[in-house]
Design a protein around this motif. Structure first.
Motif, PDB file in Angstrom:
ATOM      1  N   GLU A  24     -43.504 -61.458  11.787  1.00 20.59           N
ATOM      2  CA  GLU A  24     -43.041 -61.435  10.454  1.00 20.59           C
ATOM      3  C   GLU A  24     -41.605 -61.244  10.264  1.00 20.59           C
ATOM      4  OE1 GLU A  24     -46.769 -58.159   8.789  1.00 20.59           O
ATOM      5  OE2 GLU A  24     -44.984 -57.355   9.924  1.00 20.59           O
ATOM      6  N   PHE A  25     -40.866 -60.672  11.108  1.00 20.14           N
ATOM      7  CA  PHE A  25     -39.624 -60.853  11.171  1.00 20.14           C
ATOM      8  C   PHE A  25     -39.052 -62.217  11.267  1.00 20.14           C
ATOM      9  CE2 PHE A  25     -35.412 -60.498  13.185  1.00 20.14           C
ATOM     10  CZ  PHE A  25     -34.489 -59.722  11.994  1.00 20.14           C
ATOM     11  N   ASP A  26     -39.638 -62.780  12.185  1.00 19.94           N
ATOM     12  CA  ASP A  26     -39.158 -64.287  12.418  1.00 19.94           C
ATOM     13  C   ASP A  26     -39.428 -65.231  11.029  1.00 19.94           C
ATOM     14  OD1 ASP A  26     -38.593 -64.046  15.005  1.00 19.94           O
ATOM     15  OD2 ASP A  26     -40.486 -64.585  15.827  1.00 19.94           O
ATOM     16  N   LEU A  27     -40.443 -64.979  10.305  1.00 19.47           N
ATOM     17  CA  LEU A  27     -40.633 -65.434   9.047  1.00 19.47           C
ATOM     18  C   LEU A  27     -39.727 -64.968   7.962  1.00 19.47           C
ATOM     19  CD1 LEU A  27     -44.115 -65.975   7.536  1.00 19.47           C
ATOM     20  CD2 LEU A  27     -42.408 -65.285   6.045  1.00 19.47           C
ATOM     21  N   LEU A  28     -39.331 -63.982   7.850  1.00 19.82           N
ATOM     22  CA  LEU A  28     -38.286 -63.351   7.117  1.00 19.82           C
ATOM     23  C   LEU A  28     -36.970 -63.940   7.398  1.00 19.82           C
ATOM     24  CD1 LEU A  28     -39.103 -59.425   6.775  1.00 19.82           C
ATOM     25  CD2 LEU A  28     -39.457 -61.456   4.902  1.00 19.82           C
ATOM     26  N   GLY A  29     -36.513 -63.739   8.813  1.00 20.47           N
ATOM     27  CA  GLY A  29     -35.430 -64.476   9.323  1.00 20.47           C
ATOM     28  C   GLY A  29     -35.254 -65.991   9.004  1.00 20.47           C
ATOM     29  N   ALA A  30     -36.487 -66.785   9.089  1.00 20.57           N
ATOM     30  CA  ALA A  30     -36.478 -68.400   8.602  1.00 20.57           C
ATOM     31  C   ALA A  30     -35.753 -68.465   7.259  1.00 20.57           C
ATOM     32  CB  ALA A  30     -37.605 -68.764   9.090  1.00 20.57           C
ATOM     33  N   LEU A  31     -36.613 -67.641   6.372  1.00 19.86           N
ATOM     34  CA  LEU A  31     -36.186 -67.661   4.928  1.00 19.86           C
ATOM     35  C   LEU A  31     -34.579 -67.334   4.772  1.00 19.86           C
ATOM     36  CD1 LEU A  31     -39.423 -66.221   3.332  1.00 19.86           C
ATOM     37  CD2 LEU A  31     -38.628 -68.657   3.401  1.00 19.86           C
ATOM     38  N   ARG A  32     -34.259 -66.378   5.631  1.00 15.22           N
ATOM     39  CA  ARG A  32     -32.810 -65.904   5.477  1.00 15.22           C
ATOM     40  C   ARG A  32     -31.765 -66.857   6.025  1.00 15.22           C
ATOM     41  NH1 ARG A  32     -28.828 -64.529   2.819  1.00 15.22           N
ATOM     42  NH2 ARG A  32     -27.391 -62.641   3.714  1.00 15.22           N
ATOM     43  N   ARG A  33     -32.084 -67.478   7.210  1.00 14.65           N
ATOM     44  CA  ARG A  33     -30.970 -68.056   7.957  1.00 14.65           C
ATOM     45  C   ARG A  33     -30.980 -69.658   7.251  1.00 14.65           C
ATOM     46  NH1 ARG A  33     -35.194 -68.419  12.070  1.00 14.65           N
ATOM     47  NH2 ARG A  33     -35.722 -70.620  12.286  1.00 14.65           N
TER      48      ARG A  33
ATOM     49  N   GLY B  80     -31.307 -70.170   4.075  1.00 16.72           N
ATOM     50  CA  GLY B  80     -30.454 -69.899   2.789  1.00 16.72           C
ATOM     51  C   GLY B  80     -31.379 -70.717   1.661  1.00 16.72           C
ATOM     52  N   HIS B  81     -32.444 -71.302   1.836  1.00 18.70           N
ATOM     53  CA  HIS B  81     -33.098 -71.962   0.469  1.00 18.70           C
ATOM     54  C   HIS B  81     -34.702 -71.677   0.770  1.00 18.70           C
ATOM     55  CE1 HIS B  81     -34.516 -75.353   2.981  1.00 18.70           C
ATOM     56  NE2 HIS B  81     -33.275 -75.044   3.674  1.00 18.70           N
ATOM     57  N   GLU B  82     -35.487 -72.006  -0.375  1.00 17.00           N
ATOM     58  CA  GLU B  82     -36.678 -71.997  -0.260  1.00 17.00           C
ATOM     59  C   GLU B  82     -37.407 -72.735   0.668  1.00 17.00           C
ATOM     60  OE1 GLU B  82     -37.979 -72.951  -4.372  1.00 17.00           O
ATOM     61  OE2 GLU B  82     -37.534 -70.762  -5.200  1.00 17.00           O
TER      62      GLU B  82
ATOM     63  N   GLU C 266     -43.215 -75.863   6.206  1.00 22.18           N
ATOM     64  CA  GLU C 266     -41.698 -75.766   6.456  1.00 22.18           C
ATOM     65  C   GLU C 266     -41.643 -74.251   7.528  1.00 22.18           C
ATOM     66  OE1 GLU C 266     -39.412 -78.134   3.359  1.00 22.18           O
ATOM     67  OE2 GLU C 266     -39.562 -76.333   2.879  1.00 22.18           O
ATOM     68  N   LEU C 267     -42.147 -73.199   6.827  1.00 20.07           N
ATOM     69  CA  LEU C 267     -42.318 -72.140   7.715  1.00 20.07           C
ATOM     70  C   LEU C 267     -43.071 -71.917   8.889  1.00 20.07           C
ATOM     71  CD1 LEU C 267     -42.404 -69.071   5.071  1.00 20.07           C
ATOM     72  CD2 LEU C 267     -40.484 -69.335   6.703  1.00 20.07           C
ATOM     73  N   ALA C 268     -43.932 -72.493   8.999  1.00 19.19           N
ATOM     74  CA  ALA C 268     -44.927 -72.892  10.146  1.00 19.19           C
ATOM     75  C   ALA C 268     -44.049 -73.607  11.320  1.00 19.19           C
ATOM     76  CB  ALA C 268     -46.091 -73.574   9.767  1.00 19.19           C
ATOM     77  N   ARG C 269     -43.325 -74.766  10.885  1.00 17.13           N
ATOM     78  CA  ARG C 269     -42.541 -75.479  11.770  1.00 17.13           C
ATOM     79  C   ARG C 269     -41.141 -74.449  12.487  1.00 17.13           C
ATOM     80  NH1 ARG C 269     -44.157 -79.472   8.331  1.00 17.13           N
ATOM     81  NH2 ARG C 269     -42.384 -79.368   6.992  1.00 17.13           N
TER      82      ARG C 269
ATOM     83  N   VAL D  26     -48.877 -68.181   9.260  1.00 18.08           N
ATOM     84  CA  VAL D  26     -47.955 -68.127   8.085  1.00 18.08           C
ATOM     85  C   VAL D  26     -48.781 -67.721   6.761  1.00 18.08           C
ATOM     86  CG1 VAL D  26     -46.624 -69.496   6.616  1.00 18.08           C
ATOM     87  CG2 VAL D  26     -46.398 -69.690   9.013  1.00 18.08           C
ATOM     88  N   THR D  27     -49.936 -68.138   6.444  1.00 20.58           N
ATOM     89  CA  THR D  27     -50.520 -67.555   5.152  1.00 20.58           C
ATOM     90  C   THR D  27     -50.839 -66.223   5.041  1.00 20.58           C
ATOM     91  OG1 THR D  27     -51.494 -70.139   4.796  1.00 20.58           O
ATOM     92  CG2 THR D  27     -52.525 -68.162   3.518  1.00 20.58           C
ATOM     93  N   LYS D  28     -51.239 -65.825   6.170  1.00 17.51           N
ATOM     94  CA  LYS D  28     -51.661 -64.430   6.500  1.00 17.51           C
ATOM     95  C   LYS D  28     -50.227 -63.584   6.137  1.00 17.51           C
ATOM     96  CE  LYS D  28     -53.683 -61.064   9.643  1.00 17.51           C
ATOM     97  NZ  LYS D  28     -54.041 -60.956  10.849  1.00 17.51           N
ATOM     98  N   ARG D  29     -49.351 -63.984   7.116  1.00 19.10           N
ATOM     99  CA  ARG D  29     -47.930 -63.148   6.916  1.00 19.10           C
ATOM    100  C   ARG D  29     -47.442 -63.172   5.544  1.00 19.10           C
ATOM    101  NH1 ARG D  29     -46.874 -66.069  12.275  1.00 19.10           N
ATOM    102  NH2 ARG D  29     -48.187 -64.917  13.766  1.00 19.10           N
TER     103      ARG D  29
END
Length: 194
Positions: A81-90, A92-94, A99-102, A111-114
């Motif tokens: 979950e943190f990795d997913l949040l971190g990807a969105l943060r680092r 800097g865009h939607e 893309e999140l899965a990659r 990814v869908t579940k998280r």
């Protein structure tokens, strides 16, 4: 039990045991050393050198996973979950779920579940695509961004403490070797799976 999670060990070559690091496990007292000694007793003709590396990588990963990440646990987050949040943060865009899965080396289903869980917690929000209703765009909410920014320094301090068993130069050497291995594996794993 094998140190390589069941992976086949290649047969020994004429130079087995003469390459750097071969046969050095007897001087070490870790769990993998015992496993390697046991396999050598059963199959002395096999080169167990790969097991000394892969087995230790797997064992370190398992121990780190068991220990969990204290700052993340306190925040009620798992590492994925943190990795997913971190990807969105680092970035800097939607990002789309694909893309999140990659970005997080995760399956689409994971990814869908998280995303569902993090959306329910008010940390991530979805926006539908104006041209394609099947596509979602994901971004952090203000609460999500504040959570990541608040946890990251503590998480890095925790990871620094975990790695403090190695001298700084040892950490640098290990980071370099792992980076080289990862770079090469990322380019070759598709061919090895066939």
């Amino acid at each position: 039990m094998t140190a390589t999670n069941g992976a086949a060990t290649p047969p020994a070559s004429d130079t087995a045991g003469t390459r750097p690091g071969a046969g050095t496990d007897t001087a070490r007292g870790d769990t993998v050393s015992a496993v390697v000694r046991q396999w050598r007793a059963v199959h002395p003709e096999l080169d167990t050198g790969p097991m000394e590396i892969i087995g230790r990588i797997n064992r370190c990963a398992a121990l780190l996973q068991q220990a969990e990440d204290a700052p993340l646990r306190r925040a009620g987050l798992s590492r994925p979950e943190f990795d997913l949040l971190g990807a969105l943060r680092r970035t800097g865009h939607e990002l789309t779920p694909g893309e999140l899965a990659r970005e997080t080396f995760s399956s689409g289903a994971a990814v869908t579940k998280r995303v569902k869980q993090l959306t329910e917690r008010g940390l991530v929000e979805r926006r539908g695509d104006t041209r394609d209703r099947r596509v979602a765009h994901l971004r952090l909410t203000d609460a999500g961004r504040d959570l990541v920014d608040g946890i990251l320094p503590d998480q890095l301090a925790y990871e620094t403490a975990v790695l403090s068993v190695l001298a700084p130069e040892g950490q640098d050497e290990l980071a370099g070797l792992l980076a080289e291995l990862l770079t090469r594996l990322e380019g070759r794993m598709g061919a090895l799976r066939t």
